[in-house]
Design an enzyme around this catalytic site. Structure first.
Site, PDB file in Angstrom:
ATOM      1  N   GLY A 221       1.187  -1.491   0.302  1.00  0.00           N
ATOM      2  CA  GLY A 221       0.291  -0.427   0.289  1.00  0.00           C
ATOM      3  C   GLY A 221       0.875   0.988   0.094  1.00  0.00           C
ATOM      4  N   ILE A 222       0.969   2.278   0.765  1.00  0.00           N
ATOM      5  CA  ILE A 222       1.039   3.799   1.019  1.00  0.00           C
ATOM      6  C   ILE A 222       3.159   3.368   1.474  1.00  0.00           C
ATOM      7  CG2 ILE A 222       0.711   5.878   2.195  1.00  0.00           C
ATOM      8  CD1 ILE A 222      -2.063   5.827   2.069  1.00  0.00           C
ATOM      9  N   ASP A 241       7.770  -4.146   9.241  1.00  0.00           N
ATOM     10  CA  ASP A 241       6.518  -4.447   8.601  1.00  0.00           C
ATOM     11  C   ASP A 241       6.652  -5.535  10.268  1.00  0.00           C
ATOM     12  OD1 ASP A 241       4.074  -5.165   8.381  1.00  0.00           O
ATOM     13  OD2 ASP A 241       4.268  -3.828   6.420  1.00  0.00           O
ATOM     14  N   ASP A 264       6.993  -5.587  14.942  1.00  0.00           N
ATOM     15  CA  ASP A 264       5.330  -5.457  15.458  1.00  0.00           C
ATOM     16  C   ASP A 264       6.174  -3.708  16.105  1.00  0.00           C
ATOM     17  OD1 ASP A 264       3.656  -4.471  16.709  1.00  0.00           O
ATOM     18  OD2 ASP A 264       2.742  -6.660  16.884  1.00  0.00           O
ATOM     19  N   ALA A 292       2.655   2.804   9.130  1.00  0.00           N
ATOM     20  CA  ALA A 292       2.171   1.719   9.502  1.00  0.00           C
ATOM     21  C   ALA A 292       1.034   1.905  10.329  1.00  0.00           C
ATOM     22  CB  ALA A 292       2.486   0.677  10.554  1.00  0.00           C
ATOM     23  N   LYS A 298     -16.420   0.698  13.387  1.00  0.00           N
ATOM     24  CA  LYS A 298     -17.580   0.489  14.631  1.00  0.00           C
ATOM     25  C   LYS A 298     -18.043   1.309  14.922  1.00  0.00           C
ATOM     26  CE  LYS A 298     -18.584  -4.465  15.288  1.00  0.00           C
ATOM     27  NZ  LYS A 298     -19.896  -5.277  13.881  1.00  0.00           N
ATOM     28  N   LEU A 299     -19.613   1.895  14.801  1.00  0.00           N
ATOM     29  CA  LEU A 299     -20.350   2.462  15.497  1.00  0.00           C
ATOM     30  C   LEU A 299     -19.734   2.748  17.072  1.00  0.00           C
ATOM     31  CD1 LEU A 299     -23.902   3.046  14.025  1.00  0.00           C
ATOM     32  CD2 LEU A 299     -21.721   3.492  13.310  1.00  0.00           C
ATOM     33  N   TYR A 356     -10.516   4.992  14.667  1.00  0.00           N
ATOM     34  CA  TYR A 356      -9.359   6.271  14.164  1.00  0.00           C
ATOM     35  C   TYR A 356      -9.375   7.232  14.402  1.00  0.00           C
ATOM     36  CZ  TYR A 356      -7.401   5.693   8.910  1.00  0.00           C
ATOM     37  OH  TYR A 356      -6.381   5.826   8.029  1.00  0.00           O
TER      38      TYR A 356
HETATM   39  P1  NAD Z   1      -2.341  -0.682   4.489  1.00  0.00           P
HETATM   40  O1  NAD Z   1      -3.716  -1.663   5.499  1.00  0.00           O
HETATM   41  O2  NAD Z   1      -1.965  -1.421   2.993  1.00  0.00           O
HETATM   42  O3  NAD Z   1      -0.972  -1.496   5.037  1.00  0.00           O
HETATM   43  C1  NAD Z   1      -0.603  -0.852   6.465  1.00  0.00           C
HETATM   44  C2  NAD Z   1       0.997  -1.484   6.455  1.00  0.00           C
HETATM   45  O4  NAD Z   1       1.022  -1.604   7.964  1.00  0.00           O
HETATM   46  C3  NAD Z   1       1.005  -3.166   6.829  1.00  0.00           C
HETATM   47  O5  NAD Z   1       1.729  -3.522   5.909  1.00  0.00           O
HETATM   48  C4  NAD Z   1       0.677  -3.379   7.310  1.00  0.00           C
HETATM   49  O6  NAD Z   1       0.747  -5.238   7.377  1.00  0.00           O
HETATM   50  C5  NAD Z   1       1.761  -3.172   8.432  1.00  0.00           C
HETATM   51  N1  NAD Z   1       0.979  -2.184   9.914  1.00  0.00           N
HETATM   52  C6  NAD Z   1       0.233  -2.558  11.213  1.00  0.00           C
HETATM   53  N2  NAD Z   1       0.325  -2.750  12.502  1.00  0.00           N
HETATM   54  C7  NAD Z   1       1.831  -2.769  12.035  1.00  0.00           C
HETATM   55  C8  NAD Z   1       2.209  -2.746  13.499  1.00  0.00           C
HETATM   56  N3  NAD Z   1       1.799  -3.015  14.491  1.00  0.00           N
HETATM   57  N4  NAD Z   1       3.551  -3.219  13.136  1.00  0.00           N
HETATM   58  C9  NAD Z   1       4.473  -2.843  11.800  1.00  0.00           C
HETATM   59  N5  NAD Z   1       3.511  -3.043  11.055  1.00  0.00           N
HETATM   60  C10 NAD Z   1       1.866  -2.232  11.091  1.00  0.00           C
HETATM   61  O7  NAD Z   1      -3.017   0.418   4.479  1.00  0.00           O
HETATM   62  P2  NAD Z   1      -2.731   1.887   3.671  1.00  0.00           P
HETATM   63  O8  NAD Z   1      -3.925   1.533   3.157  1.00  0.00           O
HETATM   64  O9  NAD Z   1      -1.440   1.904   2.890  1.00  0.00           O
HETATM   65  O10 NAD Z   1      -2.388   3.022   4.977  1.00  0.00           O
HETATM   66  C11 NAD Z   1      -1.627   3.632   5.559  1.00  0.00           C
HETATM   67  C12 NAD Z   1      -1.041   4.596   6.373  1.00  0.00           C
HETATM   68  O11 NAD Z   1      -2.464   5.110   5.803  1.00  0.00           O
HETATM   69  C13 NAD Z   1      -2.126   4.267   7.041  1.00  0.00           C
HETATM   70  O12 NAD Z   1      -1.407   5.044   8.390  1.00  0.00           O
HETATM   71  C14 NAD Z   1      -3.158   4.904   7.375  1.00  0.00           C
HETATM   72  O13 NAD Z   1      -4.098   4.843   8.508  1.00  0.00           O
HETATM   73  C15 NAD Z   1      -2.959   5.773   6.256  1.00  0.00           C
HETATM   74  N6  NAD Z   1      -4.255   6.209   5.442  1.00  0.00           N
HETATM   75  C16 NAD Z   1      -4.858   5.641   4.467  1.00  0.00           C
HETATM   76  C17 NAD Z   1      -5.627   5.558   2.961  1.00  0.00           C
HETATM   77  C18 NAD Z   1      -6.559   5.171   2.843  1.00  0.00           C
HETATM   78  O14 NAD Z   1      -7.383   6.026   1.663  1.00  0.00           O
HETATM   79  N7  NAD Z   1      -5.717   3.874   2.155  1.00  0.00           N
HETATM   80  C19 NAD Z   1      -6.038   6.493   4.070  1.00  0.00           C
HETATM   81  C20 NAD Z   1      -5.962   8.476   5.264  1.00  0.00           C
HETATM   82  C21 NAD Z   1      -4.794   7.720   6.124  1.00  0.00           C
END
Ligand code: NAD
Length: 450
Positions: A221-222, A241, A264, A292, A298-299, A356
């Site tokens: 992802g991001i 990760d 983690d 990460a 959930k509501l 969140y």
């Molecule tokens: P994603 O779920 O695709 O990826 C998140 C990554 O973080 C995963 O690889 C996961 O294994 C890792 N991760 C989770 N818990 C962890 C931990 N305890 N220790 C180490 N790694 C851990 O998420 P994404 O969509 O790529 O989002 C990345 C960031 O951007 C997040 O902080 C998310 O809240 C934020 N964000 C995303 C969006 C969106 O539209 N996708 C919008 C706003 C904010």
């Protein structure tokens, strides 16, 4: 990848049909590609006092030095404008605005795809005369409203100069170049405050050369996009990760020629392990990107402790604990950068996301309070707040909800992970040294909420 609808309304017969039916016509955004010019056409620099030594003159001289085709007044017969820079730092009354904003307006029908409008103004102060404060604040409303009018992937953003920041200093010019560039494709209607910190001139092609960056959640992802973008900009990247994502993590780390750290981030010793890894494998540590994050929607009426606690633990508490270790470390002292992922949900709120939203608002509070703690080593702490980004997470949203969410912004489309990554890379760069304690939204100017 552009979403299917955006592709269709930009192609042949379906483009004509969409136009006839009055359907939204999101543009294909101008994104960074090595070798492309900074802006897609001539640049018009407007503002009071075009005499030598004025702020508008300093900005125009800088842009001329970049070999851009810079004009000081709207002339006809010019190729489509690539950018309009409104240097309004020297205005004193609202009446001073009209000449310059109307001159800008006169060229807006002749702008190139992905053109940029950037305003520069001084931050209003509580002890400003009311007329001065009104004039300065007016630029905020002007910029945000203009952003909602532009089409063709054009954006309008602003720089707010605080604490005597010099319009011709690199602390202001580096963010100006970033707003003008294709790297800010999905940033729209945003005002970024820039302080007076001394900032070294940087090579925008490789601003992170020689720097070492850590990215958490880098397996997909991001986070994976951030790792790639930081590596493209010259950084050696430590990809972090959870062990369960180890295979993907190794792939990303190999691709960016960085190193992988399975960890983690909620572990008590996460900060110590990150610093130890950076020291042993790279010998330095300059940028930490807290990406990460998790959702457990959930509501509140149906929320259980596991959902609430896990989101706050990963999204906020882990970052705070790691930052404590970074702030105490001798390795994190050479103009270090902390960039945290927040979310527009932490600004505007979102139904079903009290946990969140709280966690991401907490991140915003955290960077504001961390920023002064890094000031004496030339460091910064900032947050990036993405809106709707096309990822695996958002692909799971039911079709109708997803379609509404992705269109309800000024650019009428979702952003790409790389758009968030570009903002992170900018805030991680030496040139962003005068930007600290800020939240930069990458949301195409979401129309819902704040
Ligand atoms: P994603 O779920 O695709 O990826 C998140 C990554 O973080 C995963 O690889 C996961 O294994 C890792 N991760 C989770 N818990 C962890 C931990 N305890 N220790 C180490 N790694 C851990 O998420 P994404 O969509 O790529 O989002 C990345 C960031 O951007 C997040 O902080 C998310 O809240 C934020 N964000 C995303 C969006 C969106 O539209 N996708 C919008 C706003 C904010």
């Amino acid at each position: 990848m552009t979403d299917r609808y955006t592709h269709l309304v930009n192609t042949g017969f379906t483009a004509t049909l969409a136009k006839r039916l009055g359907l939204p016509q999101p543009a294909i955004l101008r994104r960074f590609s090595a070798g492309d010019p900074l802006v897609p056409g001539p640049v018009l620099v407007l503002g009071p006092d075009t005499h030598d030594g004025s702020d508008s003159d300093a900005v125009a001289q800088h842009l001329l030095g970049l070999d851009l085709d810079v004009h000081r007044s709207p002339s006809t017969g010019t190729a489509r404008w690539g950018a309009v820079v409104l240097v309004l730092t020297e205005i004193e009354r609202v009446e001073d605005l009209s000449e310059h904003v109307l001159a800008a307006g006169s060229v807006l029908k002749q702008t190139a795809r992905g053109a940029r409008v950037v305003t520069l103004v001084r931050e209003p102060q509580p002890d400003d005369a009311p007329a001065l404060a009104a004039a300065r604040q007016a630029v905020d409303g002007f910029t945000r409203s203009l952003a909602k009018e532009l089409r063709g992937g054009a954006t309008a953003n602003g720089l707010v100069l605080a604490g005597g920041a010099a319009a011709g200093g690199e602390g202001v010019l580096a963010p100006l170049r970033w707003f003008l560039s294709a790297r800010s494709a999905f940033v729209d209607g945003q005002l970024l405050t820039v302080g007076p910190a001394d900032v070294p001139a940087q090579d925008d092609a490789r601003p992170l050369e020689g720097r070492v960056a850590v990215v958490t959640g880098a397996a997909r992802g991001i986070g994976a996009a951030i790792a790639r973008t930081l590596a493209r900009d010259g950084a050696a990247v430590v990809c972090v990760d959870v062990p369960a994502a180890g295979e993907h993590l190794a792939k990303v780390a190999n691709e960016v020629r960085g190193t992988a750290l399975q960890l983690d981030i909620t572990a008590d010793d996460a900060g110590e392990r990150i610093v130890a890894h950076a020291r042993a494998r790279h010998g330095r540590l300059d940028v930490v990107v807290h990406n990460a994050g998790i959702t457990r929607d959930k509501l509140l009426a149906n929320m259980d402790a596991a959902r609430w606690d896990s989101v706050l633990a990963v999204n906020t508490a882990a970052q705070l604990r790691i930052n404590d270790v970074l702030l105490a470390s001798d390795l994190f002292r050479d103009a270090p950068r902390i960039v945290s992922l927040a979310s527009t949900s932490g600004i505007a709120g979102n139904r079903g996301q009290t946990n969140y939203g709280a966690s991401k608002a907490g991140v915003i509070g955290m960077v504001r309070a961390t920023s002064p703690l890094l000031a004496d080593v030339g460091g910064t702490a900032n947050a990036v707040a993405p809106g709707f980004i096309e990822t695996e997470m958002t692909a799971r949203i039911p079709f109708a909800t997803r379609e509404v969410a992705r269109r309800l912004n000024s650019l009428q489309q979702g952003g790409q992970p790389v758009d968030v990554a570009e903002a992170v890379a900018f805030l991680g760069s030496p040139g962003a040294g005068a930007v600290s304690g800020q939240v930069l939204r990458v949301c195409g100017q979401n129309l819902v909420g704040a």
